[in-house]
Design a protein around this motif. Structure first.
Motif, mmCIF file in Angstrom:
data_model
loop_
_atom_site.group_PDB
_atom_site.id
_atom_site.type_symbol
_atom_site.label_atom_id
_atom_site.label_comp_id
_atom_site.label_asym_id
_atom_site.label_seq_id
_atom_site.Cartn_x
_atom_site.Cartn_y
_atom_site.Cartn_z
ATOM 1 N N PRO A 598 0.854 -1.268 0.108
ATOM 2 C CA PRO A 598 0.081 -0.068 -0.114
ATOM 3 C C PRO A 598 0.909 1.105 -0.008
ATOM 4 O O PRO A 598 0.334 2.386 -0.307
ATOM 5 C CB PRO A 598 -0.833 -0.041 1.227
ATOM 6 C CG PRO A 598 0.072 -1.041 2.119
ATOM 7 C CD PRO A 598 0.680 -1.885 1.058
ATOM 8 N N HIS A 638 -1.577 -5.880 -3.199
ATOM 9 C CA HIS A 638 -2.623 -4.936 -2.733
ATOM 10 C C HIS A 638 -2.095 -3.342 -2.836
ATOM 11 O O HIS A 638 -0.994 -3.371 -1.965
ATOM 12 C CB HIS A 638 -3.486 -5.304 -1.562
ATOM 13 C CG HIS A 638 -4.227 -4.357 -1.038
ATOM 14 N ND1 HIS A 638 -5.331 -3.783 -1.478
ATOM 15 C CD2 HIS A 638 -3.998 -3.427 0.164
ATOM 16 C CE1 HIS A 638 -5.888 -2.933 -0.741
ATOM 17 N NE2 HIS A 638 -5.103 -2.592 0.338
ATOM 18 N N CYS A 640 -3.503 0.591 -2.020
ATOM 19 C CA CYS A 640 -4.610 1.554 -1.601
ATOM 20 C C CYS A 640 -4.093 3.000 -1.856
ATOM 21 O O CYS A 640 -3.134 3.278 -1.914
ATOM 22 C CB CYS A 640 -5.331 1.505 -0.161
ATOM 23 S SG CYS A 640 -4.090 0.634 0.960
ATOM 24 N N SER A 642 -5.248 5.370 -3.845
ATOM 25 C CA SER A 642 -5.335 5.734 -4.849
ATOM 26 C C SER A 642 -4.487 6.945 -5.337
ATOM 27 O O SER A 642 -3.228 6.681 -4.919
ATOM 28 C CB SER A 642 -6.640 6.909 -5.175
ATOM 29 O OG SER A 642 -7.128 7.385 -3.991
ATOM 30 N N GLU A 662 -7.531 0.019 -4.551
ATOM 31 C CA GLU A 662 -8.421 0.974 -3.958
ATOM 32 C C GLU A 662 -8.984 1.765 -5.438
ATOM 33 O O GLU A 662 -8.567 2.266 -6.433
ATOM 34 C CB GLU A 662 -7.883 2.135 -3.285
ATOM 35 C CG GLU A 662 -9.048 3.096 -2.800
ATOM 36 C CD GLU A 662 -8.669 4.202 -1.875
ATOM 37 O OE1 GLU A 662 -7.634 3.860 -0.842
ATOM 38 O OE2 GLU A 662 -8.871 5.250 -1.845
ATOM 39 N N ASP A 689 -16.210 0.638 -0.152
ATOM 40 C CA ASP A 689 -14.983 1.905 0.406
ATOM 41 C C ASP A 689 -15.298 1.530 1.909
ATOM 42 O O ASP A 689 -16.241 1.713 2.481
ATOM 43 C CB ASP A 689 -15.558 3.336 0.150
ATOM 44 C CG ASP A 689 -14.808 4.177 0.740
ATOM 45 O OD1 ASP A 689 -13.965 3.904 1.749
ATOM 46 O OD2 ASP A 689 -15.349 5.319 1.226
ATOM 47 N N ASP A 722 -12.000 -2.344 -1.043
ATOM 48 C CA ASP A 722 -10.958 -1.482 -1.269
ATOM 49 C C ASP A 722 -9.661 -1.558 -0.405
ATOM 50 O O ASP A 722 -8.576 -1.336 -0.736
ATOM 51 C CB ASP A 722 -11.314 0.108 -0.990
ATOM 52 C CG ASP A 722 -11.720 0.820 -2.156
ATOM 53 O OD1 ASP A 722 -11.440 0.315 -3.286
ATOM 54 O OD2 ASP A 722 -12.518 1.868 -1.783
ATOM 55 N N CYS A 723 -9.980 -2.138 0.817
ATOM 56 C CA CYS A 723 -8.533 -2.532 1.734
ATOM 57 C C CYS A 723 -9.090 -3.301 2.776
ATOM 58 O O CYS A 723 -10.496 -3.898 2.821
ATOM 59 C CB CYS A 723 -8.252 -1.067 2.248
ATOM 60 S SG CYS A 723 -6.720 -1.159 3.259
#
Ligand SMILES: Nc1nc2c(c(=O)[nH]1)N[C@@H](CNc1ccc(C(=O)N[C@@H](CCC(=O)N[C@@H](CCC(=O)N[C@@H](CCC(=O)O)C(=O)O)C(=O)O)C(=O)O)cc1)CN2
Ligand SMILES: [Zn+2]
Length: 749
Positions: A598, A638, A640, A642, A662, A689, A722-723
């Motif tokens: 991330p 993964h 996140c 954005s 994300e 979200d 998203d996470c």
């Protein structure tokens, strides 16, 4: 005219996270508003007293915040979003903008420059009606002056405020700067009238390439603000890097002082900037990392700089928001390592020692200088910094160790192996970290729960999470990460070369904190770190359970890293430990392994010229950590937070089989960006979200999936949030994941 000894800003969460506990208590209705305000006032007062007692002669104020300093500035400038305007009470309105309510979406959150702190992103549109509300700033100033504190109010500057805001209706927020300047002019007038001698205006954006023409804009804005008739002395503060051309631009204005980061920035820039008639606040003590200052070296820099400036003040390179409060509670720290470190309290003393040495000579501060010199000398030949076996292993690596067979071939093999449905559903790893889970860990530490009891309780959590996922009908399961206090600290506690603090809390956002570990030596993995938990979880189900690891870049980004070798080398050391873990997981029968990154975007250098080199070592470290496994083993990653634009090519270069990313809030925008660079691997754009307590309806996720399918063919698309879900409640998660699986089924049909 000036002052000599200060810091750029300080933390506000409290040494024992008093503010976190108070704010969360207030949200839960356990604490009255008066009690909350009292905790806050006590924290402000004790913070000011600590700085005064340390020997500072100018004390930053208005550095307190109930949630975030950008949100405070938005409130001060009347720029909270219209959707909270109907909430009459200012504190409720403020928290609604920060966290959302049942009816109102919160502001977006994003990383503050290249730190692990998140700010709330103001939304500025053509219709935003700015209006000054200086009450909080003035109250903080009055509170400090009443205590006879030489207070220097700090506010975020107009360029940084707008430059970090999000435009609504295609507006570029910076285009509205002329609408904002009258408010700053008024604010300066008000602060002068209220007795402020100096005001600090923070403009960290000047060390970035975030917008074109920043130096010229700085010259225009500060020529205008310095022309305000009855104003306090004006300090424009930069941090997080070299301010480059902007420094000379500021030098041409009539402001009184400029703050510079001498840890990351260059002294040459400052000397060349034409600051001979100004106060220069020299950020020579690192506010961003935890290493003890080499006082001799620092004094030499300051001595060189002094003839080039008007007055020289000594300070930290940025606010100490980003480091823990004090070394004092770290009783588990050995004396040698302790000697290499300085947390906030110790940094205040370093600033004072340097400032006094500058005025009175080094001999007047001999004790401080001798102590620093002796402590740092032990660093040179500490065996923990050089592990010969590890160094030999790293030297023996070849490019082949970072390359897997062709992605298409891997896809065929893992497909056959895993037999997943179209649009497979999964989650990102963590399930709610309940009070019970944290309490168990606290009891383990306190010794009231033994290791066996702790393990049994975590296994019960895992079993419950597996059962829940089966009941909901997810396709690829996770064990839920209950045993992890944090996705970085958990690994740091098991690797050599790291020290995990007991109380080194740093604010991450709002009331949430992290304890970044200290990476001081060479990294080895004495034993597998996650295998038992993964095997236990896999034993409970016929569905595949993903192994869950944190990647090398993120482990670095969320730790305090050693400064004695290039980050690329440190990253490879961590990558080797993660690689060994992937091989052990595979050996134990785990067929899918997720390696989270991330923080890939977060470490991206603020200056464009440095980005390619960073992305190269970051991608290489990730590939080293993941390329050891067989072709059938599916590697997930993964990301996140954005704003992937600048790193989109690097995401593709990671060469993961499946990337979850994300996307819910930005309506799948990232998929078009991935298509534009020919990304051909599997992808799971988030459809839920998780940052908001709001549970999305299945129809919302069906819509997002339809949007995703317009960009990505069904055989490459995954369905996931998203996470991770650690900050949510079990009720929210159950409802949202049930709806997510319903949405996937509807779209499959
Ligand atoms: N390092 C890191 N950075 C990151 C993230 C991340 O996951 N890790 N994610 C993003 C930020 N998101 C975040 C989301 C949640 C929390 C969070 O919930 N933090 C917890 C602390 C997590 C932790 O360390 N937990 C420990 C200690 C918890 C604790 O406070 N224990 C109590 C006692 C426990 C009890 O009885 O409740 C104590 O020590 O006093 C544990 O579980 O063992 C908090 O603020 O409360 C932090 C960041 C970006 N940066
Ligand atoms: Zn995430």
């Amino acid at each position: 005219m000036g002052f000599h000894t200060t810091v750029t800003g300080t933390a506000r969460i409290g040494a024992d996270r008093e503010l976190k506990h108070a704010v969360e208590g207030y949200w839960a209705g356990r604490l009255s508003r008066e009690e909350l305000h009292r905790v806050a006032a006590d924290l402000r007062r004790s913070g000011r007293q600590q700085l005064l007692a340390a020997g500072l002669d100018s004390i930053p104020v208005n550095t307190f915040s109930y949630y975030d300093q950008m949100l405070d500035m938005a409130a001060t400038l009347g720029a909270l979003p219209p959707r909270v305007a109907a909430i009459a009470d200012p504190l409720d309105r403020y928290f609604a903008a920060a966290r959302g309510t049942a009816d109102v979406l919160p502001l977006e959150m994003t990383k503050w420059f290249d730190t692990n702190y998140h700010y709330l992103v103001p939304e500025i549109g053509p219709d935003t009606v700015f209006g000054l509300d200086a009450a909080t700033v003035l109250a903080d100033l009055a509170e400090a002056l009443a205590d006879d504190v030489p207070a220097r109010p700090v506010v975020i500057g107009p360029i940084t405020f707008l430059g970090l805001s999000k435009g609504v209706d295609d507006l570029v927020p910076l285009d509205r700067i002329d609408d904002l300047l009258p408010l700053y002019e008024q604010l300066l007038t008000d602060l002068a009238a209220a007795g402020a001698e100096w005001v600090q205006i923070d403009e960290p954006i000047l060390v970035t390439d975030a917008h074109d023409g920043l130096a010229a804009l700085a010259e225009r804005v500060y020529s205008r603000l310095s022309a305000v008739a009855a104003r306090p002395r004006l300090l424009v503060q930069t941090y997080f890097g070299d301010a480059g051309d902007a420094l000379a631009a500021l030098g041409r204005t009539d402001i009184d002082g400029v703050g510079v980061d001498l840890v990351r920035g260059s002294v040459a820039t400052v000397e060349a900037a034409g600051l001979a008639d100004k106060l220069v606040v020299a950020g020579i003590v690192d506010g961003h990392n935890v290493w003890r200052t080499d006082l001799d070296a620092a004094l030499a820099v300051l001595t060189d700089l002094r003839p080039h400036v008007g007055t020289l003040a000594v300070s930290t390179s940025c606010s100490t928001l980003h480091v823990p409060y004090s070394l004092a509670p770290e009783t588990g720290l050995d004396d040698v390592l302790r000697g290499w470190l300085a947390f906030a309290a110790e940094k205040f003393d370093e600033v004072v020692a340097l400032s006094r040495a500058l005025t009175d000579g080094r001999d007047a501060q001999a004790a401080a200088f001798d102590a620093a010199r002796a402590a740092l000398a032990t660093r040179a030949d500490d065996p923990r910094r050089h592990d010969a076996d590890l160094r030999a292993r790293l030297a023996g690596l070849t490019d082949a160790d970072r390359i897997r067979t062709a992605a298409t071939q891997r896809q065929e093999l893992s497909r056959a192996h895993l037999a997943l449905p179209t649009l497979p559903t999964t989650t990102i790893g963590s399930f709610p970290q309940t009070g019970d889970i944290r309490a168990a860990r606290a009891r383990l530490r306190a010794g009231t729960l033994d290791a066996e009891q702790y393990r049994a309780q975590m296994e019960a959590e895992i079993a419950a999470v597996i059962a829940l996922q089966e009941q909901i009908g997810l396709d690829v399961l996770v064990h839920g990460e209950p045993e992890r206090n944090d996705m970085v600290q958990y690994f740091a506690e098991q690797l050599t070369g790291f020290f995990a603090t007991a109380n080194g809390w740093v604010q991450s956002y709002g009331s949430r904190c992290v304890r970044p570990p200290i990476l001081f030596g060479d990294v080895q993995r004495p034993a597998p770190m996650t295998v038992d938990w993964a095997v236990y979880a896999q034993g409970l189900t016929d569905k595949p359970v993903k192994g869950m690891l944190t990647g090398p870049v993120t482990i670095l980004a969320w730790s305090f890293v050693r400064d004695d070798q290039p980050l690329a080398q440190t990253a490879d050391q961590v990558a080797l430990a993660i690689r060994d873990e992937t091989l052990d997981l595979q050996e134990a029968g785990i067929g899918i392994i997720q390696v989270d990154e991330p923080a890939l975007r977060e470490l991206l250098p603020l200056r464009a010229t440095e980005r390619a080199a960073y992305l190269e070592w970051a991608v290489n470290a990730f590939k080293l950590s993941t390329a050891g496994v067989n072709d059938e083993t599916q590697i997930h990653t993964h990301l996140c937070y954005s704003e992937f634009g600048d790193v989109i090519g690097a995401i593709a270069d990671l060469d993961a089989d499946v990337t979850s990313i994300e996307a819910a809030r930005s309506h799948m925008e990232v998929l078009d960006d991935l298509n534009a660079i020919g990304f051909a691997a599997e992808v799971g754009p988030g459809v839920y979200d998780i940052h908001s307590p709001r549970v999305p309806a299945a129809e919302e996720m069906t819509t997002l999936l339809a949007e995703a399918l317009a960009a990505v063919p069904a055989d490459r698309l995954w369905v996931n949030p998203d996470c991770g879900l650690k900050t949510r409640t079990t009720a929210q998660v159950t409802a949202a994941l049930t709806a997510m699986v319903d949405a996937a089924k509807a779209v499959r049909a």
